[in-house]
Every structure is written in structure tokens, then in C-alpha cells.
Motif scaffolding. Structure first.
Motif, PDB file in Angstrom:
ATOM      1  N   LEU A  74       0.804  -1.217   0.000  1.00  0.00           N
ATOM      2  CA  LEU A  74       0.000   0.000   0.000  1.00  0.00           C
ATOM      3  C   LEU A  74       0.837   1.267   0.000  1.00  0.00           C
ATOM      4  N   ARG A  75       2.141   1.119   0.045  1.00  0.00           N
ATOM      5  CA  ARG A  75       3.037   2.253  -0.214  1.00  0.00           C
ATOM      6  C   ARG A  75       2.689   2.886  -1.558  1.00  0.00           C
ATOM      7  N   ALA A  76       2.313   2.049  -2.535  1.00  0.00           N
ATOM      8  CA  ALA A  76       1.966   2.577  -3.861  1.00  0.00           C
ATOM      9  C   ALA A  76       0.799   3.553  -3.762  1.00  0.00           C
ATOM     10  N   VAL A  77      -0.213   3.199  -2.994  1.00  0.00           N
ATOM     11  CA  VAL A  77      -1.370   4.084  -2.824  1.00  0.00           C
ATOM     12  C   VAL A  77      -0.959   5.360  -2.106  1.00  0.00           C
ATOM     13  N   ARG A  78      -0.185   5.218  -1.048  1.00  0.00           N
ATOM     14  CA  ARG A  78       0.228   6.401  -0.275  1.00  0.00           C
ATOM     15  C   ARG A  78       1.044   7.369  -1.126  1.00  0.00           C
ATOM     16  N   GLU A  79       1.974   6.847  -1.907  1.00  0.00           N
ATOM     17  CA  GLU A  79       2.837   7.729  -2.699  1.00  0.00           C
ATOM     18  C   GLU A  79       2.063   8.389  -3.837  1.00  0.00           C
ATOM     19  N   ILE A  80       1.199   7.635  -4.487  1.00  0.00           N
ATOM     20  CA  ILE A  80       0.413   8.214  -5.584  1.00  0.00           C
ATOM     21  C   ILE A  80      -0.576   9.232  -5.044  1.00  0.00           C
ATOM     22  N   ARG A  81      -1.143   8.985  -3.861  1.00  0.00           N
ATOM     23  CA  ARG A  81      -2.017   9.994  -3.248  1.00  0.00           C
ATOM     24  C   ARG A  81      -1.233  11.268  -2.956  1.00  0.00           C
ATOM     25  N   ALA A  82      -0.028  11.135  -2.433  1.00  0.00           N
ATOM     26  CA  ALA A  82       0.783  12.320  -2.118  1.00  0.00           C
ATOM     27  C   ALA A  82       1.140  13.104  -3.375  1.00  0.00           C
TER      28      ALA A  82
ATOM     29  N   ILE B 127      -8.967  -5.207   5.224  1.00  0.00           N
ATOM     30  CA  ILE B 127      -8.285  -4.777   4.007  1.00  0.00           C
ATOM     31  C   ILE B 127      -8.803  -3.414   3.544  1.00  0.00           C
ATOM     32  N   ALA B 128     -10.118  -3.244   3.569  1.00  0.00           N
ATOM     33  CA  ALA B 128     -10.694  -1.976   3.119  1.00  0.00           C
ATOM     34  C   ALA B 128     -10.178  -0.818   3.960  1.00  0.00           C
ATOM     35  N   ARG B 129     -10.128  -1.007   5.285  1.00  0.00           N
ATOM     36  CA  ARG B 129      -9.679   0.071   6.158  1.00  0.00           C
ATOM     37  C   ARG B 129      -8.236   0.474   5.843  1.00  0.00           C
ATOM     38  N   GLN B 130      -7.384  -0.514   5.618  1.00  0.00           N
ATOM     39  CA  GLN B 130      -5.996  -0.206   5.289  1.00  0.00           C
ATOM     40  C   GLN B 130      -5.894   0.587   3.989  1.00  0.00           C
ATOM     41  N   CYS B 131      -6.710   0.209   3.012  1.00  0.00           N
ATOM     42  CA  CYS B 131      -6.684   0.914   1.716  1.00  0.00           C
ATOM     43  C   CYS B 131      -7.132   2.358   1.862  1.00  0.00           C
ATOM     44  N   PHE B 132      -8.237   2.579   2.582  1.00  0.00           N
ATOM     45  CA  PHE B 132      -8.732   3.943   2.730  1.00  0.00           C
ATOM     46  C   PHE B 132      -7.783   4.784   3.574  1.00  0.00           C
ATOM     47  N   GLU B 133      -7.187   4.192   4.584  1.00  0.00           N
ATOM     48  CA  GLU B 133      -6.234   4.946   5.396  1.00  0.00           C
ATOM     49  C   GLU B 133      -4.975   5.300   4.608  1.00  0.00           C
ATOM     50  N   ALA B 134      -4.662   4.493   3.592  1.00  0.00           N
ATOM     51  CA  ALA B 134      -3.513   4.789   2.733  1.00  0.00           C
ATOM     52  C   ALA B 134      -3.807   5.907   1.742  1.00  0.00           C
ATOM     53  N   GLY B 135      -5.092   6.252   1.583  1.00  0.00           N
ATOM     54  CA  GLY B 135      -5.447   7.363   0.699  1.00  0.00           C
ATOM     55  C   GLY B 135      -6.323   7.004  -0.476  1.00  0.00           C
ATOM     56  N   ALA B 136      -6.796   5.763  -0.543  1.00  0.00           N
ATOM     57  CA  ALA B 136      -7.669   5.381  -1.653  1.00  0.00           C
ATOM     58  C   ALA B 136      -9.041   6.029  -1.512  1.00  0.00           C
ATOM     59  N   ASP B 137      -9.650   6.316  -2.655  1.00  0.00           N
ATOM     60  CA  ASP B 137     -11.043   6.780  -2.700  1.00  0.00           C
ATOM     61  C   ASP B 137     -11.993   5.617  -2.962  1.00  0.00           C
ATOM     62  N   TRP B 138     -11.518   4.660  -3.747  1.00  0.00           N
ATOM     63  CA  TRP B 138     -12.301   3.472  -4.102  1.00  0.00           C
ATOM     64  C   TRP B 138     -11.488   2.228  -3.771  1.00  0.00           C
ATOM     65  N   VAL B 139     -12.188   1.133  -3.455  1.00  0.00           N
ATOM     66  CA  VAL B 139     -11.550  -0.178  -3.342  1.00  0.00           C
ATOM     67  C   VAL B 139     -12.357  -1.175  -4.160  1.00  0.00           C
TER      68      VAL B 139
END
Length: 216
Positions: free
Chosen positions: A43-51, A71-83
Motif C-alpha cells: 500500500l506504499r503505492a497508494v500512499r505515494e500516488i495519493r501524495a 483490508i478496506a480500512r488499510q486501503c482507505f487509510e492509505a489514501g484510496a477513494d475506491w476499493v
């Protein structure tokens, strides 16, 4: 309504992902942190792309099959809008994902498999799923089946009538979008067509032009 353009970033590492993405990003609406990228980078990928792209919609394409809340919570906390969830996930799992998504003002997408059940899709919608994907699979494409069948096309309309935003994907090229003329497509996904292009920006612009021609 004109469909959004989503770029599927399925590179094997962040370096190879960000090169073409940086060139095309101005002309895409949704950035998909693809399953392959998330497996490779987490999920580093999500965090970096969000930044890097705070104004873009970001999908964490993790294809949840179980452990929905975690899993969903981790994704949204990383910065995802959709899962995303797989169609084979239990209704209990999908309900968990939707519940967590609501906490984060996020949205949930289900990717249809080779089989399709309209009744099951209605259950998803009742639970609060907003998006579904109608897909020409990569394996089917690799086997030489490049067609979009009548059943696929009809499915787009049927799912939209249920209230879903319908996404189409599967090696889509600008030249073939006309097959969806008159159909209520909400999102068009392009992966290799942008990410592997010699000029990713030009490819994204070409896709946007094709979208504007098919859905004026």
C-alpha cells in the motif's frame, strides 16, 4: 454523461509506474493502483500516488475476497477513494467493505468474473456497492479473443439500470470504443494503451478524444 478515463497502473515497481503516469496524469480522471503494483509495492503505492496527485480519484485495486473490513480500512487509510472486490466474495464480506467505505466517504467496486448473476448484482447494489466492472479478461485476450460479445454490451445497460456506475476494461484501445455507442458506460479503463505507449500523454489524449466522440 461522458465516461471518466481511468489509467490502470500495473507496473512491477514505482519507478516504472511513475514515468508514464507523470506524462499522462493531466489527462486521466482516475488512477488505479493495480493489483500487480500493490502486490509488488504494497500500500506504499497508494500512499505515494495519493501524495503526488492529491486531486485525483485513486482506486486501490486489491480485489478483496475476504477479511473485508481489515483490508478496506488499510486501503482507505492509505489514501484510496475506491476499493475493489471480486465477484466471488461473500455478501457478508462485501457488506463489511461497504460499511468501512462509508466511514471514509469512499466507494466500492465489484469486478465481474466470467459468470454473471443479475440477482447477485442486485444484492450488491442493495448493500451499497456503487461500481461494477465489465471485463474482457487479460487471459481471454491473450488467447486471441478480442471481441466484445453482445452479452457483454447488454450487461452494461442492465447494470446501469440497477443504479451502478459501469466500468469497462480489458486491453481497451481508442479505436474500439465505438462498440459501446449508446451504452451508459461510466468509466473506461486503459492500462497498457497508456502505460506502455511511446507517448503516454498523446495516448491519454487520444482516448479522451475517442470518449468525446462516442459520448458527445
Amino acid at each position: 454523461m461522458r465516461p471518466q478515463l481511468q489509467v490502470a497502473v500495473d507496473s512491477l515497481d514505482m519507478v516504472s509506474a511513475l514515468g508514464p503516469l507523470n506524462k499522462a496524469v493531466e489527462h486521466v480522471d482516475v488512477i488505479e493502483c493495480g493489483t500487480i503494483l500493490v502486490i509488488a509495492e504494497g500500500l506504499r503505492a497508494v500512499r505515494e500516488i495519493r501524495a503526488l496527485y492529491p486531486g485525483k480519484t485513486i482506486l486501490a485495486d486489491v480485489r478483496i475476497a475476504e477479511a473485508g473490513s481489515l483490508i478496506a480500512r488499510q486501503c482507505f487509510e492509505a489514501g484510496a477513494d475506491w476499493v475493489s472486490c471480486v465477484a466471488g466474495a461473500s455478501l457478508a464480506t462485501i457488506e463489511q467493505v461497504v460499511k468501512v467505505a462509508r466511514e471514509y466517504d469512499g466507494q466500492v467496486q465489484v469486478e465481474l468474473g466470467e459468470t454473471y448473476s443479475a440477482d447477485r448484482a442486485r444484492f450488491w447494489r442493495d448493500l451499497g456497492v456503487q461500481h461494477v466492472i465489465v471485463k474482457r479478461s487479460r487471459d481471454r485476450e491473450a488467447a486471441g479473443d478480442l471481441s466484445w460479445g453482445d452479452a457483454d454490451i447488454q450487461r452494461v445497460s442492465e447494470l446501469a439500470e440497477m443504479g451502478f456506475t459501469v466500468t469497462v476494461t480489458g486491453g481497451i484501445k481508442a479505436s474500439e470504443l465505438g462498440v459501446f455507442t449508446g451504452r451508459p458506460v461510466g468509466v473506461v479503463i486503459a492500462g497498457r494503451e497508456i502505460m506502455k505507449a511511446a507517448d503516454p500523454k498523446a495516448s491519454a489524449l487520444n482516448l479522451q478524444h475517442a470518449i468525446s466522440q462516442v459520448w458527445p
